[in-house]
Write a protein that holds these residues in place. Sequence first.
Motif, PDB file in Angstrom:
ATOM      1  N   UNK A  55     -11.187  22.563  19.737  1.00  0.00           N
ATOM      2  CA  UNK A  55     -10.240  21.639  19.108  1.00  0.00           C
ATOM      3  C   UNK A  55     -10.459  21.566  17.603  1.00  0.00           C
ATOM      4  N   UNK A  56     -11.689  21.777  17.142  1.00  0.00           N
ATOM      5  CA  UNK A  56     -11.976  21.727  15.714  1.00  0.00           C
ATOM      6  C   UNK A  56     -11.270  22.843  14.939  1.00  0.00           C
ATOM      7  N   UNK A  57     -11.102  23.998  15.563  1.00  0.00           N
ATOM      8  CA  UNK A  57     -10.489  25.126  14.850  1.00  0.00           C
ATOM      9  C   UNK A  57      -9.070  25.430  15.323  1.00  0.00           C
ATOM     10  N   UNK A  58      -8.663  24.828  16.442  1.00  0.00           N
ATOM     11  CA  UNK A  58      -7.326  25.106  16.965  1.00  0.00           C
ATOM     12  C   UNK A  58      -6.869  23.883  17.754  1.00  0.00           C
ATOM     13  N   UNK A  59      -6.303  22.875  17.095  1.00  0.00           N
ATOM     14  CA  UNK A  59      -5.922  21.627  17.785  1.00  0.00           C
ATOM     15  C   UNK A  59      -5.014  21.888  18.974  1.00  0.00           C
ATOM     16  N   UNK A  60      -5.462  21.540  20.149  1.00  0.00           N
ATOM     17  CA  UNK A  60      -4.724  21.772  21.376  1.00  0.00           C
ATOM     18  C   UNK A  60      -5.246  20.783  22.420  1.00  0.00           C
ATOM     19  N   UNK A  61      -4.463  20.535  23.456  1.00  0.00           N
ATOM     20  CA  UNK A  61      -4.857  19.529  24.443  1.00  0.00           C
ATOM     21  C   UNK A  61      -5.984  20.042  25.354  1.00  0.00           C
ATOM     22  N   UNK A  62      -6.727  19.089  25.907  1.00  0.00           N
ATOM     23  CA  UNK A  62      -7.782  19.450  26.864  1.00  0.00           C
ATOM     24  C   UNK A  62      -7.175  20.098  28.107  1.00  0.00           C
ATOM     25  N   UNK A  63      -5.997  19.634  28.499  1.00  0.00           N
ATOM     26  CA  UNK A  63      -5.330  20.224  29.657  1.00  0.00           C
ATOM     27  C   UNK A  63      -5.072  21.714  29.435  1.00  0.00           C
ATOM     28  N   UNK A  64      -4.653  22.067  28.208  1.00  0.00           N
ATOM     29  CA  UNK A  64      -4.403  23.477  27.912  1.00  0.00           C
ATOM     30  C   UNK A  64      -5.699  24.273  27.924  1.00  0.00           C
ATOM     31  N   UNK A  65      -6.770  23.693  27.421  1.00  0.00           N
ATOM     32  CA  UNK A  65      -8.060  24.383  27.437  1.00  0.00           C
ATOM     33  C   UNK A  65      -8.553  24.598  28.864  1.00  0.00           C
TER      34      UNK A  65
END
Length: 471
Positions: free
Chosen positions: A293-303
């Motif tokens: 998330x620090x380098x590519x803001x995205x949701x936890x669900x997507x991760x």
Amino acid sequence: MDKNADRGTGDFDVADATSSSWLADAWAATSDRSRAVFLARCQGNTLQEIGDTHGFTREYARQLLTGVARHVRDRADEAIPDWRERLMAAHIDIAIRRHELAEAIEVGDHVAIKILAEAAGLRPPRTWAGDLDGWWTNSPDNLAALLATIVRAAPITSEMLAALVADHQVPDGLPIERLLADDRSPLIREPDGNWLRRRARKRDAAYLWLLDQGEPHRIERVAVEVGTGSPRALAESLRRDERFAHIRPDGLWGLAEWPGLDATKYRGAVEVVVDLVTRFGPIAKNDLFVKAVQIYPVSRWRLEQCLSIDQLGETVGGSIDLIARGAKPIETPEPRKPDNMIGNDGGSAYGVRLTVDMDMLRGSGIIVSAWLTWQLGLRRAPMSMIFDTDDLAVPLVIRRNTSGAQITALRTFVSNQGMVLGCEVAVVLLVESRTAHLHHACAVDTCPARTREDSVVPADRPPMGATSHPT
């Protein structure tokens, strides 16, 4: 090429009123037949074509041409002994017009200058559209090199092109724009005057539009401005082009050359996760997500979805690592069965009921529940299963992606059935034989396609053969 490129009078005008007497006399001293053959040759006719027109052999046509050239050269030697040196001394780095060569040897413009230019070792400039008539140079490839420089600079506006031409000291009148607009050119000119590469037209248009705007925009706006109907396809194209930057988390698109953009080198969350695990793994899932998330803001669900790819797995201690380094694939639980899917007890057949939407009409892959791919054993990404069908020209493909499941290649069936938005399609998958059967599943009295036909077709037309095939 344009036969009238030289002085606007044509490369085949014999002489103007100021032609010196020796050149005019030399031309007049040749036979009418020889002059006619020479002019026909200048106009691009082959020796065979010239001979057929005048009723003699191609060899005789060649002899006549040789005789005219020899006669003009001999008269030039008598009148101006240093004519070759004068022609070669003319400033012709890129190209020079025929009448300027005539001025160099102090004669008026005349078609016979062609003979003297060739004898001095000059040649027409070479381009992708062929030799440039009416122009001469001692470096035939220089113009082609200049055109290649312009292509490498593309996309460019008309103002950029003018500046580039001025920087390279292109002679006045050299038809650069006509050459760039030729069908064989790698560039194409837009109505607004911009020059784009034929094979990257939409991306180049997006680049120039963003450059003019000076600030990032959403892909939907960019797609409208460049005239493409698929923002998703344009975004995928821009991701593969290093000139563009995708700015997270806003989802805007800008130019990589702009300073201060919060852009990323990654094309998606999957690349981020794999890169981090490769560098830091084995790594606890929570730590991995924090770094991502620090380098590519995205949701936890997507991760979480990204962990389903076939490159990643779980160690004995519960950390995330590469399967290539010994991690075991992560078992995913069975998804909830959606209402539009069904399977038999033995798992040998499955049915899916879909509603025709714009994605299906465009031929895009249709997103469906991952319950289907889980049942088919496609539990990692990317994985796919192919089903043959008599209803399509290509196989039906069920694919497991990180974000879900997808069915492709339904457009042909929908089109052949005359289906419209809102129609129902039933897909029956037979696992053992790897075959699929498709059905137009609308009830006759509620089918959107039938309703549309009834509004424009006479009542005595036979009813369409739609039948209901519930899954």
